[in-house]
Write a protein that holds these residues in place. Sequence first.
Motif, PDB file in Angstrom:
ATOM      1  N   SER A  41       0.837  -1.189   0.000  1.00 35.77           N
ATOM      2  CA  SER A  41       0.000   0.000   0.000  1.00 35.77           C
ATOM      3  C   SER A  41       0.883   1.255   0.000  1.00 35.77           C
ATOM      4  CB  SER A  41      -0.874  -0.033   1.261  1.00 35.77           C
ATOM      5  OG  SER A  41      -1.734   1.044   1.239  1.00 35.77           O
ATOM      6  N   GLY A  42       0.579   2.190  -0.890  1.00 33.62           N
ATOM      7  CA  GLY A  42       1.347   3.441  -0.942  1.00 33.62           C
ATOM      8  C   GLY A  42       2.522   3.384  -1.896  1.00 33.62           C
ATOM      9  N   SER A  43       2.691   2.259  -2.609  1.00 33.34           N
ATOM     10  CA  SER A  43       3.849   2.161  -3.502  1.00 33.34           C
ATOM     11  C   SER A  43       3.619   2.859  -4.844  1.00 33.34           C
ATOM     12  CB  SER A  43       4.237   0.696  -3.718  1.00 33.34           C
ATOM     13  OG  SER A  43       3.148  -0.024  -4.230  1.00 33.34           O
ATOM     14  N   GLY A  44       2.390   3.302  -5.105  1.00 36.09           N
ATOM     15  CA  GLY A  44       2.138   4.090  -6.316  1.00 36.09           C
ATOM     16  C   GLY A  44       1.330   3.378  -7.384  1.00 36.09           C
ATOM     17  N   LYS A  45       0.752   2.221  -7.050  1.00 36.74           N
ATOM     18  CA  LYS A  45       0.061   1.402  -8.061  1.00 36.74           C
ATOM     19  C   LYS A  45      -1.155   2.125  -8.653  1.00 36.74           C
ATOM     20  CE  LYS A  45      -0.732  -1.992  -5.119  1.00 36.74           C
ATOM     21  NZ  LYS A  45      -0.334  -1.321  -3.874  1.00 36.74           N
ATOM     22  N   THR A  46      -2.003   2.661  -7.765  1.00 39.80           N
ATOM     23  CA  THR A  46      -3.208   3.336  -8.259  1.00 39.80           C
ATOM     24  C   THR A  46      -2.844   4.609  -9.014  1.00 39.80           C
ATOM     25  OG1 THR A  46      -4.538   2.402  -6.496  1.00 39.80           O
ATOM     26  CG2 THR A  46      -5.411   4.385  -7.531  1.00 39.80           C
ATOM     27  N   THR A  47      -1.824   5.295  -8.539  1.00 40.88           N
ATOM     28  CA  THR A  47      -1.366   6.504  -9.234  1.00 40.88           C
ATOM     29  C   THR A  47      -0.938   6.151 -10.656  1.00 40.88           C
ATOM     30  OG1 THR A  47      -0.659   7.474  -7.146  1.00 40.88           O
ATOM     31  CG2 THR A  47       0.309   8.406  -9.145  1.00 40.88           C
ATOM     32  N   GLN A  96     -10.325   0.515  -8.009  1.00 40.92           N
ATOM     33  CA  GLN A  96     -10.220  -0.146  -6.707  1.00 40.92           C
ATOM     34  C   GLN A  96     -11.554   0.006  -5.974  1.00 40.92           C
ATOM     35  OE1 GLN A  96      -7.079   1.552  -4.391  1.00 40.92           O
ATOM     36  NE2 GLN A  96      -6.559  -0.397  -3.484  1.00 40.92           N
TER      37      GLN A  96
HETATM   38  N1  LIG Z   1      -4.972  12.454  -3.875  1.00 45.37           N
HETATM   39  C1  LIG Z   1      -3.812  12.355  -3.239  1.00 45.37           C
HETATM   40  N2  LIG Z   1      -3.336  13.381  -2.519  1.00 45.37           N
HETATM   41  C2  LIG Z   1      -2.144  13.296  -1.887  1.00 45.37           C
HETATM   42  N3  LIG Z   1      -1.344  12.207  -1.907  1.00 45.37           N
HETATM   43  C3  LIG Z   1      -1.762  11.148  -2.597  1.00 45.37           C
HETATM   44  C4  LIG Z   1      -3.019  11.153  -3.304  1.00 45.37           C
HETATM   45  N4  LIG Z   1      -3.165   9.944  -3.907  1.00 45.37           N
HETATM   46  C5  LIG Z   1      -2.062   9.223  -3.601  1.00 45.37           C
HETATM   47  N5  LIG Z   1      -1.220   9.947  -2.823  1.00 45.37           N
HETATM   48  C6  LIG Z   1       0.087   9.501  -2.299  1.00 45.37           C
HETATM   49  O1  LIG Z   1       0.831   8.924  -3.359  1.00 45.37           O
HETATM   50  C7  LIG Z   1       1.516   7.745  -2.916  1.00 45.37           C
HETATM   51  C8  LIG Z   1       1.095   6.560  -3.772  1.00 45.37           C
HETATM   52  O2  LIG Z   1      -0.278   6.260  -3.498  1.00 45.37           O
HETATM   53  P1  LIG Z   1      -1.127   5.193  -4.351  1.00 45.37           P
HETATM   54  O3  LIG Z   1      -2.541   5.269  -3.911  1.00 45.37           O
HETATM   55  O4  LIG Z   1      -0.832   5.361  -5.787  1.00 45.37           O
HETATM   56  O5  LIG Z   1      -0.475   3.814  -3.850  1.00 45.37           O
HETATM   57  P2  LIG Z   1      -1.033   2.333  -3.968  1.00 45.37           P
HETATM   58  O6  LIG Z   1       0.165   1.472  -4.157  1.00 45.37           O
HETATM   59  O7  LIG Z   1      -2.088   2.257  -5.011  1.00 45.37           O
HETATM   60  O8  LIG Z   1      -1.657   2.074  -2.548  1.00 45.37           O
HETATM   61  P3  LIG Z   1      -2.989   1.232  -2.167  1.00 45.37           P
HETATM   62  O9  LIG Z   1      -2.644  -0.201  -2.429  1.00 45.37           O
HETATM   63  O10 LIG Z   1      -3.181   1.547  -0.733  1.00 45.37           O
HETATM   64  O11 LIG Z   1      -4.062   1.750  -3.052  1.00 45.37           O
HETATM   65  C9  LIG Z   1       1.189   7.597  -1.448  1.00 45.37           C
HETATM   66  O12 LIG Z   1       2.229   8.200  -0.703  1.00 45.37           O
HETATM   67  C10 LIG Z   1      -0.089   8.370  -1.282  1.00 45.37           C
HETATM   68  O13 LIG Z   1      -0.198   8.888   0.015  1.00 45.37           O
END
Ligand SMILES: Nc1ncnc2c1ncn2[C@@H]1O[C@H](COP(=O)(O)OP(=O)(O)OP(=O)(O)O)[C@@H](O)[C@H]1O
Length: 318
Positions: A41-47, A96
Motif C-alpha cells: 500500500s502506498g507504492s504508487g500502483k493506483t497513481t 479499486q
Molecule cells: N490524492 C492524493 N493526494 C495526496 N497524496 C496522494 C493522493 N493519492 C495518492 N497519494 C500519495 O501517493 C503515494 C502513492 O499512493 P497510491 O494510492 O498510488 O499507492 P497504492 O500502491 O495504489 O496504494 P494502495 O494499495 O493503498 O491503493 C502515497 O504516498 C499516497 O499517500
Amino acid sequence: MLLEVRNLSVEYYVEKKRISALDDVSFSQDNGEILGVIGESGSGKTTLAKAIIRAIRPPGKITKGEILFDGEDILKMNYREFKNQILWREISYVPQASQNSLNGTMKIIDHFYDTAMSHGMEDPTEIIERAKELLKMVNLDSKVLEMYPHELSGGMKQRVLIALSLLLNPQLVIMDEPVSALDVVTQKHILDNVRKLNKELNIAIIFITHDIALAKYLTQKLVIMYGGEVMEVGKTEEIMTNPYHPYTTFLLKSIPSLRGDISQLKPIREGEISLSGCPFSNRCEYATDMCKVWTPESYTYDRRVVRCINYANKNGKN
Ligand SMILES: Nc1ncnc2c1ncn2[C@@H]1O[C@H](COP(=O)(O)OP(=O)(O)OP(=O)(O)O)[C@@H](O)[C@H]1O
C-alpha cells in the motif's frame, strides 16, 4: 508493443509538501499480455493506473514522462480526443473498491446503456445483446441485467464491472485490486474469468495487486514497485524462481502470510521509505552505506530490469 511507459513521474503537493508518488517509472507491455503491478500500500500502483487513463487530478501532477499506447504518446493528446478515442474504447479501467462504484438506484442493464450511449452506441437491442454476451463470458446469467446492485454478491458485482469494462472492445483493461475484497473461492473464479477473457479475446490486462501469490497465478510479466519506484521488471516465472532485487525476495518470502488474509499485509509506514538513496535501503538486509545516499538507476541484466546498485556493474545501463 502495446504500451510503453517511459520515465513517468507523478507528484502530489499537500500542505506545501511534495510527495513523489511515481519516480521515473518505465516498463512495457505486449499485445494480449497480462502484466502484474505489485507493491505494498502506498507504492504508487493506483497513481500509475490513473496516469495511464489520464485521471491524475490536483493536488497531483504528472511532472515527467511519456505513455505510448500503440506508439502514440497519450499524454500529448488533446484530452477530449483521448476521452473520445482511447478511454473505454482502447483502454478501460476497473477501479479499486469498484463494487461500490455501481449506482445503487440503477439496474445493471442501465449501467450498460449509460456507458454504451455515451460512446455512440445507440441501438438498445445491440446493447442488450452485447451485455448478455459479456455477462456470459464472466459466468453470469442474463437475468442479472434486470437486478439492482444490492441484489448481487460482491463477486457478482465485480464480474459485472469487468463485463462493463469490455463493452467497447478495448485492447487493454486495467484492473486495480479487482479481487482483494472477496473470499478466496470467489477470487479464484474471477481470476479464471480474467484468464479466459485474456485468452479468448486477446485482451491485454494490467492486474494491480499487493498479493504476489495472485500475480503468480495470473500474470506473464511483473512490475515490482516500492516507494513510487520500479524495483524490478521481468517475466513472472523467472522472477518467481529467481528474484534479483532484495525487495522482490522480501515480497516472495511473505507469500504464505498473504494467502487468504490481506489484513496481514502491513502497509509501508512513514519513515520506512528511505528519502535518500534507494527507497528500500532502510529495510534491505543487504544495504550498504552507499545504498543510503546514492539512488540507483535501472540496470538491465539477463532480460531483467533491476533498480539496485548491486547490478550496476553486471551489465549495461538500461
Ligand atoms: N490524492 C492524493 N493526494 C495526496 N497524496 C496522494 C493522493 N493519492 C495518492 N497519494 C500519495 O501517493 C503515494 C502513492 O499512493 P497510491 O494510492 O498510488 O499507492 P497504492 O500502491 O495504489 O496504494 P494502495 O494499495 O493503498 O491503493 C502515497 O504516498 C499516497 O499517500
